[in-house]
Design a protein around this motif. Structure first.
Motif, PDB file in Angstrom:
ATOM      1  N   GLY A  52      -5.994   0.133  12.418  1.00 16.54           N
ATOM      2  CA  GLY A  52      -4.859   0.167  11.489  1.00 16.54           C
ATOM      3  C   GLY A  52      -3.602   0.752  12.117  1.00 16.54           C
ATOM      4  O   GLY A  52      -2.479   0.404  11.731  1.00 16.54           O
ATOM      5  N   TRP A  56       1.380   0.106  12.221  1.00 13.86           N
ATOM      6  CA  TRP A  56       2.538   0.937  11.839  1.00 13.86           C
ATOM      7  C   TRP A  56       3.086   1.822  12.941  1.00 13.86           C
ATOM      8  O   TRP A  56       4.221   2.264  12.859  1.00 13.86           O
ATOM      9  CB  TRP A  56       2.222   1.782  10.607  1.00 13.86           C
ATOM     10  CG  TRP A  56       1.013   2.669  10.753  1.00 13.86           C
ATOM     11  CD1 TRP A  56      -0.252   2.412  10.283  1.00 13.86           C
ATOM     12  CD2 TRP A  56       0.934   3.934  11.423  1.00 13.86           C
ATOM     13  NE1 TRP A  56      -1.098   3.436  10.644  1.00 13.86           N
ATOM     14  CE2 TRP A  56      -0.406   4.384  11.325  1.00 13.86           C
ATOM     15  CE3 TRP A  56       1.858   4.739  12.102  1.00 13.86           C
ATOM     16  CZ2 TRP A  56      -0.833   5.585  11.889  1.00 13.86           C
ATOM     17  CZ3 TRP A  56       1.422   5.940  12.658  1.00 13.86           C
ATOM     18  CH2 TRP A  56       0.086   6.343  12.534  1.00 13.86           C
TER      19      TRP A  56
ATOM     20  N   ARG B  14       2.727  -2.647  -2.047  1.00 12.80           N
ATOM     21  CA  ARG B  14       2.104  -1.872  -0.981  1.00 12.80           C
ATOM     22  C   ARG B  14       2.657  -0.450  -0.972  1.00 12.80           C
ATOM     23  O   ARG B  14       1.903   0.527  -0.929  1.00 12.80           O
ATOM     24  CB  ARG B  14       2.366  -2.545   0.378  1.00 12.80           C
ATOM     25  CG  ARG B  14       1.612  -1.897   1.541  1.00 12.80           C
ATOM     26  CD  ARG B  14       1.867  -2.634   2.845  1.00 12.80           C
ATOM     27  NE  ARG B  14       3.243  -2.547   3.269  1.00 12.80           N
ATOM     28  CZ  ARG B  14       3.796  -1.473   3.833  1.00 12.80           C
ATOM     29  NH1 ARG B  14       3.087  -0.391   4.030  1.00 12.80           N
ATOM     30  NH2 ARG B  14       5.070  -1.484   4.194  1.00 12.80           N
ATOM     31  N   ARG B  15       3.980  -0.328  -1.043  1.00 11.53           N
ATOM     32  CA  ARG B  15       4.577   1.006  -1.055  1.00 11.53           C
ATOM     33  C   ARG B  15       4.127   1.782  -2.281  1.00 11.53           C
ATOM     34  O   ARG B  15       3.936   2.998  -2.230  1.00 11.53           O
ATOM     35  CB  ARG B  15       6.114   0.916  -1.066  1.00 11.53           C
ATOM     36  CG  ARG B  15       6.671   0.575   0.293  1.00 11.53           C
ATOM     37  CD  ARG B  15       8.201   0.433   0.257  1.00 11.53           C
ATOM     38  NE  ARG B  15       8.676  -0.120   1.513  1.00 11.53           N
ATOM     39  CZ  ARG B  15       8.963   0.612   2.590  1.00 11.53           C
ATOM     40  NH1 ARG B  15       8.811   1.920   2.552  1.00 11.53           N
ATOM     41  NH2 ARG B  15       9.388   0.041   3.697  1.00 11.53           N
ATOM     42  N   GLU B  18       0.570   3.024  -1.660  1.00 10.56           N
ATOM     43  CA  GLU B  18       0.611   4.056  -0.609  1.00 10.56           C
ATOM     44  C   GLU B  18       1.185   5.356  -1.175  1.00 10.56           C
ATOM     45  O   GLU B  18       0.653   6.437  -0.910  1.00 10.56           O
ATOM     46  CB  GLU B  18       1.473   3.592   0.567  1.00 10.56           C
ATOM     47  CG  GLU B  18       0.787   2.575   1.460  1.00 10.56           C
ATOM     48  CD  GLU B  18       1.644   2.188   2.664  1.00 10.56           C
ATOM     49  OE1 GLU B  18       1.254   1.231   3.352  1.00 10.56           O
ATOM     50  OE2 GLU B  18       2.708   2.815   2.903  1.00 10.56           O
ATOM     51  N   GLU B  22      -0.529   8.977  -1.385  1.00 11.63           N
ATOM     52  CA  GLU B  22       0.087  10.102  -0.669  1.00 11.63           C
ATOM     53  C   GLU B  22       0.407  11.253  -1.627  1.00 11.63           C
ATOM     54  O   GLU B  22       0.263  12.424  -1.266  1.00 11.63           O
ATOM     55  CB  GLU B  22       1.341   9.666   0.091  1.00 11.63           C
ATOM     56  CG  GLU B  22       1.763  10.783   1.053  1.00 11.63           C
ATOM     57  CD  GLU B  22       2.988  10.468   1.892  1.00 11.63           C
ATOM     58  OE1 GLU B  22       3.607   9.413   1.697  1.00 11.63           O
ATOM     59  OE2 GLU B  22       3.323  11.322   2.741  1.00 11.63           O
ATOM     60  N   LYS B  40       1.120  11.352   5.259  1.00 11.53           N
ATOM     61  CA  LYS B  40       1.409   9.915   5.423  1.00 11.53           C
ATOM     62  C   LYS B  40       0.375   9.261   6.341  1.00 11.53           C
ATOM     63  O   LYS B  40      -0.132   8.169   6.048  1.00 11.53           O
ATOM     64  CB  LYS B  40       2.827   9.725   5.989  1.00 11.53           C
ATOM     65  CG  LYS B  40       3.266   8.261   6.108  1.00 11.53           C
ATOM     66  CD  LYS B  40       3.457   7.627   4.749  1.00 11.53           C
ATOM     67  CE  LYS B  40       3.804   6.147   4.856  1.00 11.53           C
ATOM     68  NZ  LYS B  40       3.850   5.518   3.503  1.00 11.53           N
ATOM     69  N   THR B  43      -2.864   8.962   4.527  1.00 14.99           N
ATOM     70  CA  THR B  43      -2.782   7.851   3.570  1.00 14.99           C
ATOM     71  C   THR B  43      -3.071   6.517   4.249  1.00 14.99           C
ATOM     72  O   THR B  43      -3.895   5.717   3.777  1.00 14.99           O
ATOM     73  CB  THR B  43      -1.360   7.792   2.950  1.00 14.99           C
ATOM     74  OG1 THR B  43      -1.115   9.007   2.242  1.00 14.99           O
ATOM     75  CG2 THR B  43      -1.214   6.610   2.006  1.00 14.99           C
ATOM     76  N   LEU B  44      -2.400   6.276   5.376  1.00 11.54           N
ATOM     77  CA  LEU B  44      -2.563   4.999   6.071  1.00 11.54           C
ATOM     78  C   LEU B  44      -3.978   4.853   6.630  1.00 11.54           C
ATOM     79  O   LEU B  44      -4.552   3.760   6.617  1.00 11.54           O
ATOM     80  CB  LEU B  44      -1.514   4.870   7.183  1.00 11.54           C
ATOM     81  CG  LEU B  44      -0.054   4.850   6.694  1.00 11.54           C
ATOM     82  CD1 LEU B  44       0.901   4.855   7.875  1.00 11.54           C
ATOM     83  CD2 LEU B  44       0.203   3.642   5.787  1.00 11.54           C
ATOM     84  N   ALA B  48      -6.557   1.923   5.483  1.00  6.68           N
ATOM     85  CA  ALA B  48      -7.085   1.008   6.519  1.00  6.68           C
ATOM     86  C   ALA B  48      -8.613   0.996   6.493  1.00  6.68           C
ATOM     87  O   ALA B  48      -9.239  -0.066   6.589  1.00  6.68           O
ATOM     88  CB  ALA B  48      -6.585   1.432   7.903  1.00  6.68           C
TER      89      ALA B  48
END
Lengths: 81, 81
Positions: A52, A56, B14-15, B18, B22, B40, B43-44, B48
């Motif tokens: 992942g 980003w 998506r935001r 997320e 977060e 952050k 979160t990602l 994933a």
């Protein structure tokens, strides 16, 4: 899209790195150093978490590569402890 | 590929999810319930890990959905503890 031949090459490589990680997790589970209900699931979860980053991470962004590596190392380690 | 309009719709969704995750991690970090270097990144990583399940889960496969959920809940929880 991949040709059948290239698909087989990629599939072989994918299985190879999945198996290498799963072997590590199995060995750690056998010695009691790792705790995981199912090593195959843990393998896929760790690989998904790591790949992942490609989507980003930008060099020169908010966090340095070393910062991202440090946090991922910590998170990955904890998933199997 | 997505049209520009649909890209914006997907990007907004998506935001949104997320940001929701977060916010939970930030609140947990503020109370000391969660430990994470950067919310952050956590979160990602969690997203994933979870979206990866789509690529391999098959109903009727080796593990039941409940077994997969249980292990993922455990792994995700541990990444932020």
């Amino acid at each position: 899209n991949l040709t059948a031949e290239n698909f087989n090459v990629v599939e072989t490589l994918r299985r190879s790195y999945e198996d290498r990680l799963e072997t590590i997790l199995q060995q750690g589970a056998a010695t009691g150093d790792f705790v995981t209900a199912d090593t195959k699931i843990a393998t896929l979860a760790v690989i998904a978490m790591l790949t992942g980053v490609n989507t980003w991470f930008r060099s020169g962004g908010r966090l340095s590569l070393d910062q991202v590596i440090a946090q991922y190392w910590d998170m990955v380690r904890k998933t199997v402890l």
